[in-house]
Design a protein around this motif. Sequence first.
Motif, short mmCIF file in Angstrom:
data_model
loop_
_atom_site.label_atom_id
_atom_site.label_comp_id
_atom_site.label_asym_id
_atom_site.label_seq_id
_atom_site.Cartn_x
_atom_site.Cartn_y
_atom_site.Cartn_z
N LEU A 92 0.88 -1.17 0.00
CA LEU A 92 0.00 0.00 0.00
C LEU A 92 0.91 1.22 0.00
O LEU A 92 1.79 1.33 0.86
CB LEU A 92 -0.90 0.00 1.24
CG LEU A 92 -1.77 1.24 1.48
CD1 LEU A 92 -2.81 1.40 0.36
CD2 LEU A 92 -2.47 1.15 2.84
N ILE A 93 0.73 2.11 -0.98
CA ILE A 93 1.61 3.27 -1.10
C ILE A 93 0.78 4.54 -1.16
O ILE A 93 -0.10 4.68 -2.03
CB ILE A 93 2.50 3.16 -2.36
CG1 ILE A 93 3.40 1.91 -2.27
CG2 ILE A 93 3.35 4.42 -2.53
CD1 ILE A 93 4.25 1.67 -3.52
N PHE A 94 1.04 5.47 -0.25
CA PHE A 94 0.39 6.77 -0.23
C PHE A 94 1.29 7.78 -0.95
O PHE A 94 2.46 7.94 -0.59
CB PHE A 94 0.15 7.23 1.21
CG PHE A 94 -0.89 6.42 1.94
CD1 PHE A 94 -2.24 6.67 1.77
CD2 PHE A 94 -0.50 5.39 2.79
CE1 PHE A 94 -3.20 5.92 2.44
CE2 PHE A 94 -1.44 4.64 3.47
CZ PHE A 94 -2.80 4.89 3.29
N THR A 95 0.75 8.44 -1.95
CA THR A 95 1.49 9.45 -2.72
C THR A 95 0.86 10.80 -2.41
O THR A 95 -0.26 11.07 -2.78
CB THR A 95 1.46 9.12 -4.22
OG1 THR A 95 0.14 9.28 -4.75
CG2 THR A 95 1.91 7.68 -4.46
N THR A 96 1.60 11.66 -1.72
CA THR A 96 0.97 12.73 -0.95
C THR A 96 1.00 14.11 -1.61
O THR A 96 1.25 15.11 -0.94
CB THR A 96 1.61 12.81 0.45
OG1 THR A 96 3.00 13.14 0.29
CG2 THR A 96 1.50 11.48 1.18
N SER A 97 0.72 14.17 -2.91
CA SER A 97 0.68 15.47 -3.58
C SER A 97 -0.11 15.37 -4.87
O SER A 97 -0.07 14.34 -5.56
CB SER A 97 2.10 15.97 -3.89
OG SER A 97 2.06 17.16 -4.66
N PHE A 98 -0.79 16.46 -5.23
CA PHE A 98 -1.43 16.53 -6.54
C PHE A 98 -0.40 16.41 -7.67
O PHE A 98 -0.69 15.89 -8.74
CB PHE A 98 -2.22 17.83 -6.68
CG PHE A 98 -2.99 17.93 -7.98
CD1 PHE A 98 -4.22 17.31 -8.12
CD2 PHE A 98 -2.47 18.62 -9.06
CE1 PHE A 98 -4.92 17.39 -9.32
CE2 PHE A 98 -3.16 18.70 -10.27
CZ PHE A 98 -4.40 18.08 -10.38
N SER A 99 0.83 16.87 -7.42
CA SER A 99 1.88 16.76 -8.42
C SER A 99 2.20 15.30 -8.75
O SER A 99 2.80 15.02 -9.79
CB SER A 99 3.15 17.46 -7.94
OG SER A 99 2.95 18.86 -7.82
N TYR A 100 1.82 14.40 -7.88
CA TYR A 100 2.03 12.97 -8.11
C TYR A 100 0.84 12.27 -8.74
O TYR A 100 0.91 11.05 -8.98
CB TYR A 100 2.33 12.25 -6.79
CG TYR A 100 3.58 12.65 -6.06
CD1 TYR A 100 4.71 13.11 -6.74
CD2 TYR A 100 3.65 12.55 -4.68
CE1 TYR A 100 5.86 13.46 -6.05
CE2 TYR A 100 4.80 12.88 -3.99
CZ TYR A 100 5.90 13.34 -4.67
OH TYR A 100 7.04 13.67 -3.98
N PHE A 101 -0.25 12.98 -8.98
CA PHE A 101 -1.46 12.27 -9.40
C PHE A 101 -1.28 11.56 -10.74
O PHE A 101 -1.54 10.36 -10.87
CB PHE A 101 -2.66 13.22 -9.46
CG PHE A 101 -3.93 12.54 -9.93
CD1 PHE A 101 -4.45 11.46 -9.24
CD2 PHE A 101 -4.57 12.97 -11.08
CE1 PHE A 101 -5.60 10.81 -9.67
CE2 PHE A 101 -5.72 12.32 -11.52
CZ PHE A 101 -6.23 11.25 -10.82
N GLN A 102 -0.83 12.27 -11.76
CA GLN A 102 -0.65 11.63 -13.06
C GLN A 102 0.42 10.54 -13.00
O GLN A 102 0.21 9.44 -13.55
CB GLN A 102 -0.30 12.68 -14.13
CG GLN A 102 -1.46 13.62 -14.48
CD GLN A 102 -2.66 12.88 -15.05
OE1 GLN A 102 -2.53 11.85 -15.73
NE2 GLN A 102 -3.86 13.39 -14.78
N PRO A 103 1.56 10.76 -12.34
CA PRO A 103 2.52 9.66 -12.19
C PRO A 103 1.95 8.46 -11.45
O PRO A 103 2.27 7.32 -11.78
CB PRO A 103 3.68 10.30 -11.42
CG PRO A 103 3.60 11.75 -11.75
CD PRO A 103 2.13 12.05 -11.88
N THR A 104 1.10 8.71 -10.45
CA THR A 104 0.51 7.60 -9.71
C THR A 104 -0.41 6.79 -10.61
O THR A 104 -0.42 5.55 -10.56
CB THR A 104 -0.27 8.10 -8.48
OG1 THR A 104 0.60 8.86 -7.64
CG2 THR A 104 -0.83 6.94 -7.66
#
Length: 359
Positions: A92-104
């Motif tokens: 389970l990985i939390f990606t904590t920024s809108f800047s990461y949304f497309q990469p996520t």
Amino acid sequence: MKLTRRNVVTGAGALAAGSLLPGRAFAQEPLNVGFILIGPVGDFGWSTMHDRGRRRMEEVLGDRVVSTQVEAVAPPDFDRVATQLARTGSRLIFTTSFSYFQPTLRVAEQLPDVMFENATGTSTRDNLAIYNARFYEGRYLQGVIAARKSRSKLIGYVAAFPVPEVIHAINTVMRGAWSVDPEMRIRVIWANAWFNPGVEADAARALADQGCDVICQHTDSPAPLQLAEERGIFGFGQASDMTQFAPNAHLTSSVNEWGDYYAERAQMMIDGTWEPTDTWGGLGSGMFRLAPFTNMTPEEVSEAEAIRDALADGSLHPFEGPIVNQAGETVIPAGERLSDDQIRSMNYFYEGIDVQMPG
């Protein structure tokens, strides 16, 4: 970029965890949860509070969970970091920024057996959930307070990037201010960074030089608030209670509380009940709160508390129509409200706001 590891599952344990199917309960090995932070843990704002949330998750779940955290990850580095977390056992990985949304979105498709959660994202996938707090509720109240405190009728706003979260925050500050005084205006400087104390301070200084006597910010360090303290004007903290950094300037802060959410989502992974949800909690949800009101009169505090409570119980909604954009087009008429999807895809400023998107 700094790597922080806590009780990382390695070797045979990581391989065993990696062999489980998504959504299955973890019977023996603790769940390994990864966190990717946009800024340093010591930014005293956004990333600090996600780190506190991670530690709260560990406190609640004990030996059922371990975590691996990587801080200050630039978006171009995201794919490498997320893939490495998965390879070393994070399920389970939390990606904590809108800047990461497309990469996520991209990495989640490549790693279907890993569950991802993105903070401030806009859509889900089979193995991707999104979560956020309705910070705009606090922004509306900031606008009200700013209008009460300002003598110049000018609010300064240090903004990170022209993404929907920042755009609707600026609009909401102004709607709150206009509810007190329709002559209030705002000036915005784009920092083009979530965390850069020097740039943030320079932006706040420029806004003060232009006559702004209340400073709002959508960046992560205390620098704009400290500049307000230095200049004898007022300001608001971001993400954490920043009273200590500007005891004479601080009015309130929106304080992020992620820990219980992180614990709940990790427990769902352990139980095998995790689903790709869309969570957006307001003041009444516990996902964020307002720091104590400071440097305000008793009458101002009483008004702020009443507005805060109305926002929390839903009797006051910052996105009630009519809403008209800068082009003079009615976005939503009187008697209606913007939907959640309309709010989080906002790409326009309200009529009466003299701010342009950066080129």
